[in-house]
Design an enzyme around this catalytic site. Sequence first.
Site, PDB file in Angstrom:
ATOM      1  N   ASP A  18       0.855  -1.191   0.000  1.00 39.17           N
ATOM      2  CA  ASP A  18       0.000   0.000   0.000  1.00 39.17           C
ATOM      3  C   ASP A  18       0.890   1.239   0.000  1.00 39.17           C
ATOM      4  O   ASP A  18       1.762   1.383   0.869  1.00 39.17           O
ATOM      5  CB  ASP A  18      -0.898   0.016   1.245  1.00 39.17           C
ATOM      6  N   ASP A 130     -10.789  14.492   2.237  1.00 37.80           N
ATOM      7  CA  ASP A 130     -11.295  13.312   2.948  1.00 37.80           C
ATOM      8  C   ASP A 130     -11.473  12.105   2.027  1.00 37.80           C
ATOM      9  O   ASP A 130     -11.933  11.054   2.456  1.00 37.80           O
ATOM     10  CB  ASP A 130     -12.658  13.626   3.600  1.00 37.80           C
ATOM     11  N   ASN A 131     -11.140  12.288   0.759  1.00 36.41           N
ATOM     12  CA  ASN A 131     -11.375  11.212  -0.213  1.00 36.41           C
ATOM     13  C   ASN A 131     -10.111  10.405  -0.496  1.00 36.41           C
ATOM     14  O   ASN A 131      -8.996  10.925  -0.452  1.00 36.41           O
ATOM     15  CB  ASN A 131     -11.896  11.793  -1.534  1.00 36.41           C
ATOM     16  N   GLN A 290     -20.419   9.362  13.408  1.00 31.42           N
ATOM     17  CA  GLN A 290     -20.080   9.358  11.974  1.00 31.42           C
ATOM     18  C   GLN A 290     -18.921  10.303  11.658  1.00 31.42           C
ATOM     19  O   GLN A 290     -18.162  10.079  10.717  1.00 31.42           O
ATOM     20  CB  GLN A 290     -21.319   9.741  11.139  1.00 31.42           C
ATOM     21  N   ASP A 301     -11.537  -6.320   6.436  1.00 28.03           N
ATOM     22  CA  ASP A 301     -10.296  -7.042   6.749  1.00 28.03           C
ATOM     23  C   ASP A 301     -10.013  -6.979   8.244  1.00 28.03           C
ATOM     24  O   ASP A 301      -9.560  -7.956   8.845  1.00 28.03           O
ATOM     25  CB  ASP A 301      -9.104  -6.426   6.000  1.00 28.03           C
TER      26      ASP A 301
END
Length: 346
Positions: A18, A130-131, A290, A301
């Site tokens: 990653d 935030d994406n 949230q 995972d």
Amino acid sequence: MFQILENALFGMGNPLLDISAVVDKDFLDKYGLKPNDQILAEDKHKAMFDEIAKKSKVEYHAGGSTQNSVKIAQWMIQKPHKVATFFGCIGSDRFGEILKQKAEEAHVDAHYYQQTDEPTGTCAACITGDNRSLVANLAAANCYDKEKHLDLESNWDLVEKARVYYIAGFFLTVSPESILKVAKHASENNKIFGLNLSAPFISQFFKDDMMEVMPYVDILFGNETEAATFAREQGFEETGDIAAIARWAQALPKVNQRRPRTVVFTQGRDDTVATVGEKVTMFPVLDIDQNDIVDTNGAGDAFVGGFLSELVQERPLEECIRAGHYAANVIIRRAGCTFPEKPNFR
């Protein structure tokens, strides 16, 4: 006092490095990426992995679905190190060396099959605000060779040492024969074999391979979308009723009759559904504001990792699910499949 042994948990799957970095809109536009998406890399994305690696602040982590889960199980257990073994295929390159180092830092006993035909698999997380736009290039992960790795005596010895086995359904696209060999070993020796439905496309396009493994599956994991697709593809009518799907999946043919199959389906913020004996039970997830949710990508995972950490200690199903909920709750508060130094579970 129960003693956890090294190599008690075995995982096999698609290892990915990653690589996450903050990028701008121009970078996304250059490679035709959406701000919040998950895709497989095409030819036009190949140069992107080197480009993102040159960004000023890059983070590397040992990734890929199964590797994430065994890494989280190891984190939950803490000591001894190397409770978790992991097999998968990487390239002979810089990213492969970083992946080895990251697995070692996570105290996972990774034994990679290294080959020179394909580069190490990578997953780029392109962060804008935030994406997160995820682009996975499986590359070497697709090249796992049973004869050249799993069948080697020294590697098979590690398989035999394990008591609990876990493989994500994604690996059905790479080496179903390897999964079958491990699953049969678990069944013949009354050990626990877990499989994850992983993604709707696995149930759709790899259904024959999946159903060949299913008779050896002691624990079946999935989320509500994957469960519905699996049921529909197998001709089960009540695809809108998750509890009915769990009961149906539990009743599918099974070789080792000494262990009834357990089916565990997560539903995001809704209750987790699990078969307990003949009954289906709902387990509420932990409450979370949230606003505290940073990234839900690793939640599935993480849930499995937490679950496995208790399972390998022979704790009851309720404790396994509680640990799964805890681990998922920690992971979704952070970017990527990362965690603090120590868990605070007990």
